[in-house]
Design a protein around this motif. Structure first.
Motif, mmCIF file in Angstrom:
data_model
loop_
_atom_site.group_PDB
_atom_site.id
_atom_site.type_symbol
_atom_site.label_atom_id
_atom_site.label_comp_id
_atom_site.label_asym_id
_atom_site.label_seq_id
_atom_site.Cartn_x
_atom_site.Cartn_y
_atom_site.Cartn_z
ATOM 1 N N ASP A 59 3.909 33.563 42.469
ATOM 2 C CA ASP A 59 3.658 34.613 41.411
ATOM 3 C C ASP A 59 3.784 33.886 39.931
ATOM 4 O OD1 ASP A 59 4.210 36.608 43.064
ATOM 5 O OD2 ASP A 59 6.341 37.167 42.655
ATOM 6 N N GLY A 60 4.116 32.583 39.965
ATOM 7 C CA GLY A 60 3.902 31.705 38.603
ATOM 8 C C GLY A 60 2.548 30.932 38.755
ATOM 9 N N SER A 61 1.756 30.976 39.574
ATOM 10 C CA SER A 61 0.513 30.099 39.831
ATOM 11 C C SER A 61 -0.372 30.591 38.426
ATOM 12 C CB SER A 61 -0.149 30.273 40.934
ATOM 13 O OG SER A 61 0.810 29.713 42.224
ATOM 14 N N PRO A 62 -0.913 29.474 37.651
ATOM 15 C CA PRO A 62 -1.802 29.948 36.803
ATOM 16 C C PRO A 62 -3.244 29.974 37.576
ATOM 17 C CG PRO A 62 -1.401 27.541 36.926
ATOM 18 C CD PRO A 62 -0.351 28.214 37.869
ATOM 19 N N THR A 63 -4.320 30.632 36.738
ATOM 20 C CA THR A 63 -5.629 30.731 37.288
ATOM 21 C C THR A 63 -6.501 30.134 36.412
ATOM 22 O OG1 THR A 63 -5.165 33.161 38.157
ATOM 23 C CG2 THR A 63 -7.518 32.521 37.453
ATOM 24 N N VAL A 64 -7.419 29.426 36.955
ATOM 25 C CA VAL A 64 -8.381 28.487 36.166
ATOM 26 C C VAL A 64 -9.697 29.084 36.493
ATOM 27 C CG1 VAL A 64 -9.440 26.057 35.842
ATOM 28 C CG2 VAL A 64 -7.095 26.407 36.044
ATOM 29 N N ARG A 65 -10.394 29.587 35.476
ATOM 30 C CA ARG A 65 -11.792 30.031 35.765
ATOM 31 C C ARG A 65 -12.591 29.113 35.384
ATOM 32 N NH1 ARG A 65 -12.554 35.149 36.853
ATOM 33 N NH2 ARG A 65 -10.708 36.526 36.693
ATOM 34 N N ILE A 66 -13.702 28.570 36.175
ATOM 35 C CA ILE A 66 -14.777 27.717 36.026
ATOM 36 C C ILE A 66 -15.993 28.133 35.982
ATOM 37 C CG2 ILE A 66 -15.568 25.432 36.683
ATOM 38 C CD1 ILE A 66 -12.595 25.062 38.048
ATOM 39 N N ARG A 67 -16.401 28.217 34.631
ATOM 40 C CA ARG A 67 -17.914 28.964 34.570
ATOM 41 C C ARG A 67 -18.870 27.861 33.762
ATOM 42 N NH1 ARG A 67 -15.670 33.622 31.059
ATOM 43 N NH2 ARG A 67 -15.359 34.273 32.899
ATOM 44 N N GLY A 68 -20.170 28.157 33.632
ATOM 45 C CA GLY A 68 -21.017 27.283 33.092
ATOM 46 C C GLY A 68 -22.413 27.383 33.523
ATOM 47 N N VAL A 69 -23.195 26.405 33.231
ATOM 48 C CA VAL A 69 -24.385 26.318 33.830
ATOM 49 C C VAL A 69 -24.722 24.895 33.952
ATOM 50 C CG1 VAL A 69 -27.101 26.499 33.456
ATOM 51 C CG2 VAL A 69 -25.455 28.243 32.529
ATOM 52 N N ALA A 70 -25.300 24.537 35.172
ATOM 53 C CA ALA A 70 -25.514 23.090 35.563
ATOM 54 C C ALA A 70 -27.064 23.017 35.947
ATOM 55 C CB ALA A 70 -24.803 22.603 36.735
ATOM 56 N N ILE A 71 -27.616 22.235 35.117
ATOM 57 C CA ILE A 71 -29.154 22.139 35.288
ATOM 58 C C ILE A 71 -29.422 20.647 35.412
ATOM 59 C CG2 ILE A 71 -31.441 21.905 33.971
ATOM 60 C CD1 ILE A 71 -30.107 24.278 32.163
ATOM 61 N N TRP A 72 -29.955 20.310 36.682
ATOM 62 C CA TRP A 72 -30.071 18.985 37.207
ATOM 63 C C TRP A 72 -28.695 18.278 37.117
ATOM 64 C CZ3 TRP A 72 -34.944 17.947 33.793
ATOM 65 C CH2 TRP A 72 -36.130 18.605 34.658
ATOM 66 N N GLY A 73 -27.836 18.808 37.348
ATOM 67 C CA GLY A 73 -26.296 18.082 37.472
ATOM 68 C C GLY A 73 -25.527 18.970 38.259
ATOM 69 N N GLY A 74 -24.126 18.752 38.347
ATOM 70 C CA GLY A 74 -23.346 19.440 39.181
ATOM 71 C C GLY A 74 -21.992 19.444 38.814
ATOM 72 N N VAL A 75 -21.287 20.477 38.973
ATOM 73 C CA VAL A 75 -19.640 20.586 38.727
ATOM 74 C C VAL A 75 -18.950 20.628 40.166
ATOM 75 C CG1 VAL A 75 -17.991 21.872 37.535
ATOM 76 C CG2 VAL A 75 -20.245 21.368 36.526
ATOM 77 N N SER A 76 -18.200 19.804 40.445
ATOM 78 C CA SER A 76 -17.289 20.061 41.618
ATOM 79 C C SER A 76 -15.860 19.997 41.535
ATOM 80 C CB SER A 76 -17.725 18.708 42.490
ATOM 81 O OG SER A 76 -17.050 17.584 42.213
ATOM 82 N N VAL A 77 -15.275 20.802 42.310
ATOM 83 C CA VAL A 77 -13.639 21.227 42.028
ATOM 84 C C VAL A 77 -12.958 20.619 43.109
ATOM 85 C CG1 VAL A 77 -11.878 22.625 41.625
ATOM 86 C CG2 VAL A 77 -14.114 22.937 40.482
ATOM 87 N N GLU A 78 -12.110 19.713 43.170
ATOM 88 C CA GLU A 78 -11.611 19.157 44.517
ATOM 89 C C GLU A 78 -10.216 19.527 44.300
ATOM 90 O OE1 GLU A 78 -11.151 15.299 47.135
ATOM 91 O OE2 GLU A 78 -12.188 15.098 45.090
ATOM 92 N N ARG A 79 -9.480 20.077 45.328
ATOM 93 C CA ARG A 79 -7.801 20.387 45.441
ATOM 94 C C ARG A 79 -7.238 19.039 45.995
ATOM 95 N NH1 ARG A 79 -5.812 25.066 44.785
ATOM 96 N NH2 ARG A 79 -7.659 26.203 44.949
ATOM 97 N N LYS A 80 -6.261 18.526 45.151
ATOM 98 C CA LYS A 80 -5.566 17.451 45.754
ATOM 99 C C LYS A 80 -3.927 17.584 45.382
ATOM 100 C CE LYS A 80 -8.961 13.611 45.319
ATOM 101 N NZ LYS A 80 -9.277 12.525 44.696
ATOM 102 N N ARG A 81 -3.157 16.831 46.243
ATOM 103 C CA ARG A 81 -1.585 16.798 45.914
ATOM 104 C C ARG A 81 -1.400 15.790 44.785
ATOM 105 N NH1 ARG A 81 0.677 20.354 48.962
ATOM 106 N NH2 ARG A 81 -0.199 20.772 51.115
#
Length: 196
Positions: A174-196
């Motif tokens: 119930d206390g977990s925060p939410t992260v919204r990741i938005r935007g535009v990647a042109i000839w590039g990239g955004v990667s999200v990785e979950r780690k401990r």
């Protein structure tokens, strides 16, 4: 007025927690405390368990060297911090790691550069924060811990947004925060990785 502490016995357990209990059971069987039928039954219950409360009856009558697995106490995720921040990475980089506060609105522009955001030790200025990453011939790597809920809303044009994948599962409460990741990647990239 402070928020009530969630009932930690109802939190979801990890595979590592199940393996620790299985090891306790195997040790007990090796000492003659459990016969093979009991061992099989308890191992089956261990690997079917979902919460810490499910694990308690499995080892309640066994002497264990270590206490029964308990969830690690996380510091409060929501802390006082800035409402918004903007950062540029042009032919260079932008990095945030360690203990820092993610503002409610974080905007990063990477043009032929990159951004590295590690949220594993971060606090959050709100229960829901938005990270906008716009990349042009650049990229961003965002690392989140298991207790953060991620919503991907980015658009890739000859580029892409990816992650966080399921290699490390979510451990939300119930206390977990939410992260919204938005935007535009042109000839590039955004990667999200979950780690401990």
């Amino acid at each position: 007025m402070g928020e009530l502490e969630p009932d930690r016995s109802r939190l979801r357990i990890s595979d590592a927690d199940r393996h620790r209990v299985a090891e306790i059971l195997r040790e007990a069987a090796g000492e003659g405390r459990l016969d093979l039928t009991e061992l099989d039954e308890r191992l089956e219950a261990t690997y079917a368990a979902r919460t810490y409360a499910d694990l308690v009856p499995i080892t309640h009558d066994l002497p264990v060297q270590a206490p029964a697995p308990r969830p690690a106490r996380r510091p409060s995720s929501v802390v006082q911090g800035p409402r918004s921040e903007r950062h540029l990475a042009i032919l260079g980089g932008f990095e945030r790691k360690g203990a820092w506060v993610v503002p409610q609105q974080l905007t990063v522009v990477a043009m032929m550069g990159g951004a590295d955001l590690d949220l594993r030790e971060a606090g959050f200025a709100a229960r829901e924060v938005t990270i906008t990453v716009n990349c042009f011939m650049g990229g961003a790597q965002i690392t989140v811990p298991p207790h953060v809920h991620v919503v991907m809303e980015g658009t890739g044009i000859m580029g892409g947004y990816s992650g966080p994948g399921r290699r490390v599962p979510e451990e939300l409460d119930d206390g977990s925060p939410t992260v919204r990741i938005r935007g535009v990647a042109i000839w590039g990239g955004v990667s999200v990785e979950r780690k401990r």
